[in-house]
Write an enzyme that holds these catalytic residues in place. Structure first.
Site, PDB file in Angstrom:
ATOM      1  N   HIS A   1      -7.007   8.116   0.379  1.00 46.74           N
ATOM      2  CA  HIS A   1      -5.818   7.285   0.241  1.00 46.74           C
ATOM      3  C   HIS A   1      -5.987   5.944   0.968  1.00 46.74           C
ATOM      4  O   HIS A   1      -6.531   5.893   2.072  1.00 46.74           O
ATOM      5  CB  HIS A   1      -4.634   8.064   0.831  1.00 46.74           C
ATOM      6  CG  HIS A   1      -3.312   7.445   0.636  1.00 46.74           C
ATOM      7  ND1 HIS A   1      -2.800   7.135  -0.603  1.00 46.74           N
ATOM      8  CD2 HIS A   1      -2.367   7.084   1.547  1.00 46.74           C
ATOM      9  CE1 HIS A   1      -1.598   6.602  -0.457  1.00 46.74           C
ATOM     10  NE2 HIS A   1      -1.324   6.560   0.830  1.00 46.74           N
TER      11      HIS A   1
ATOM     12  N   ASP B   1       0.841  -1.191   0.000  1.00 48.83           N
ATOM     13  CA  ASP B   1       0.000   0.000   0.000  1.00 48.83           C
ATOM     14  C   ASP B   1       0.875   1.239   0.000  1.00 48.83           C
ATOM     15  O   ASP B   1       1.946   1.255   0.608  1.00 48.83           O
ATOM     16  CB  ASP B   1      -0.926   0.013   1.222  1.00 48.83           C
ATOM     17  CG  ASP B   1      -0.175   0.175   2.529  1.00 48.83           C
ATOM     18  OD1 ASP B   1      -0.090   1.311   3.046  1.00 48.83           O
ATOM     19  OD2 ASP B   1       0.370  -0.839   3.036  1.00 48.83           O
ATOM     20  N   SER B   2       0.418   2.270  -0.713  1.00 46.08           N
ATOM     21  CA  SER B   2       1.058   3.575  -0.721  1.00 46.08           C
ATOM     22  C   SER B   2       2.529   3.448  -1.140  1.00 46.08           C
ATOM     23  O   SER B   2       2.830   2.900  -2.198  1.00 46.08           O
ATOM     24  CB  SER B   2       0.892   4.230   0.657  1.00 46.08           C
ATOM     25  OG  SER B   2       1.252   5.592   0.622  1.00 46.08           O
ATOM     26  N   ALA B   3       3.457   3.931  -0.305  1.00 46.07           N
ATOM     27  CA  ALA B   3       4.873   3.783  -0.628  1.00 46.07           C
ATOM     28  C   ALA B   3       5.239   2.317  -0.830  1.00 46.07           C
ATOM     29  O   ALA B   3       6.021   1.973  -1.723  1.00 46.07           O
ATOM     30  CB  ALA B   3       5.719   4.389   0.481  1.00 46.07           C
TER      31      ALA B   3
END
Length: 312
Positions: free
Chosen positions: A289, A163-165
């Site tokens: 997000h 997830d995300s980074a």
């Protein structure tokens, strides 16, 4: 690309609450933000945070493997292997956590990993990679590639997820494994992945103005620290959306439009259209997000059902 209706009331509440709980705000100066993070990192407890998983010790076993850091003076970093106690693993999920490359594994990552492990009859490998600003991608990329390659020698399929980074990191690891040849992951699962650290897509600033959680000034600072040098920002190991996409495993990508990272996700989906890569891109209007990781949100439930169907 899919489009949905008005976000649920629970999502709207969490869209306000999560940034407050996370104390999200724009940075004052890069120097002040670096000093704040370094102070925080100096006192971090890097043990696996299991408090959101009921009866964790009874339900799961955890083995810790230490990976050698890419930094020659580094002391290495752990990868936690989480396995359900009463289920025979049928696959392995290597899960790379988010946090802007500056935050460690948090309880929501462990909650999601435990859910994957139980539903998919999987062991889940959670590398707790070194963080920026003290470290860059060079200190963890190759060790995580090697870790994943070792699991790929086992008979069970391997899923790369994040997830995300961590979603961007998972994609970069997949690109590196493809370039090596040999066994490949069976699937990629990416939640709001940060795949373009150059933030070069022209829509980024306008999307950022609607994002209650991520702040563009911080993202630019974190991206520079993770890259280590401006020359590395556009490398595939740092910005995998700009890399070669042919020959990657089938992928499922989720993103909402109240997310500063959405333009990068759109860039990834657009570039994938001209390749052999089988990418399913799910974009939800007005969701924040990493919405699939939010607790008790109808939209997260829908994403979970899509995820289970995708991974089979």
């Amino acid at each position: 690309m899919s489009a949905r209706g008005v976000p649920s009331r629970r999502h709207q509440l969490l869209a306000r609450a999560v940034p407050r709980v996370r104390r999200s705000r724009e940075l004052d100066t890069e120097a002040a933000e670096r000093a704040r993070l370094e102070r925080w990192h100096a006192g971090l407890d890097r043990s696996l945070p299991t408090r959101l998983v009921p009866r964790f010790e009874r339900r799961f076993s955890v083995v810790t493997e230490t990976l050698a850091a890419g930094d020659p003076v580094g002391a290495g970093f752990p990868a936690y292997v989480l396995t359900p106690r009463h289920l025979e693993p049928r696959r392995t999920v290597v899960y790379l956590h988010g946090g802007g490359f500056v935050a460690p594994i948090d309880p929501f990552h462990v909650r999601y990993a435990a859910r994957l492990a139980t539903r998919l009859h999987a062991r889940v490998v959670l590398p707790d990679y070194p963080l920026a600003p003290e470290h860059s991608w060079r200190d963890s990329h190759e060790p995580v590639v090697e870790l994943t390659a070792r699991w790929l020698t086992e008979p069970e399929p391997v899923v790369l997820a994040g997830d995300s980074a961590g979603g961007g990191l998972a994609l970069a690891i997949a690109e590196a494994l493809r370039d090596r040849g040999g066994p490949q992951p069976s699937h990629l699962l990416l939640h709001s992945p940060w795949v373009d650290l150059t933030t070069s897509t022209p829509e980024t600033e306008s999307f950022s103005r609607r994002d209650p959680w991520l702040f563009l000034g911080k993202l630019r600072a974190y991206a520079a620290w993770w890259a280590g040098t401006p020359d590395d920002l556009a490398r595939f190991e740092v910005s995998p959306a700009l890399g070669e996409l042919d020959g990657l495993p089938p992928a499922l990508v989720f993103c909402g439009t109240r997310d500063t990272l959405a333009p990068g996700c759109r860039l990834l989906a657009s570039r994938a259209e001209g390749t052999s890569w089988d990418l399913t891109y799910v974009e939800e209007p007005d969701l924040i997000h990493v919405y699939p990781l939010l607790p008790l949100v109808p939209e997260a439930g829908r994403a979970w059902r899509q995820t289970v169907a995708f991974l089979g």
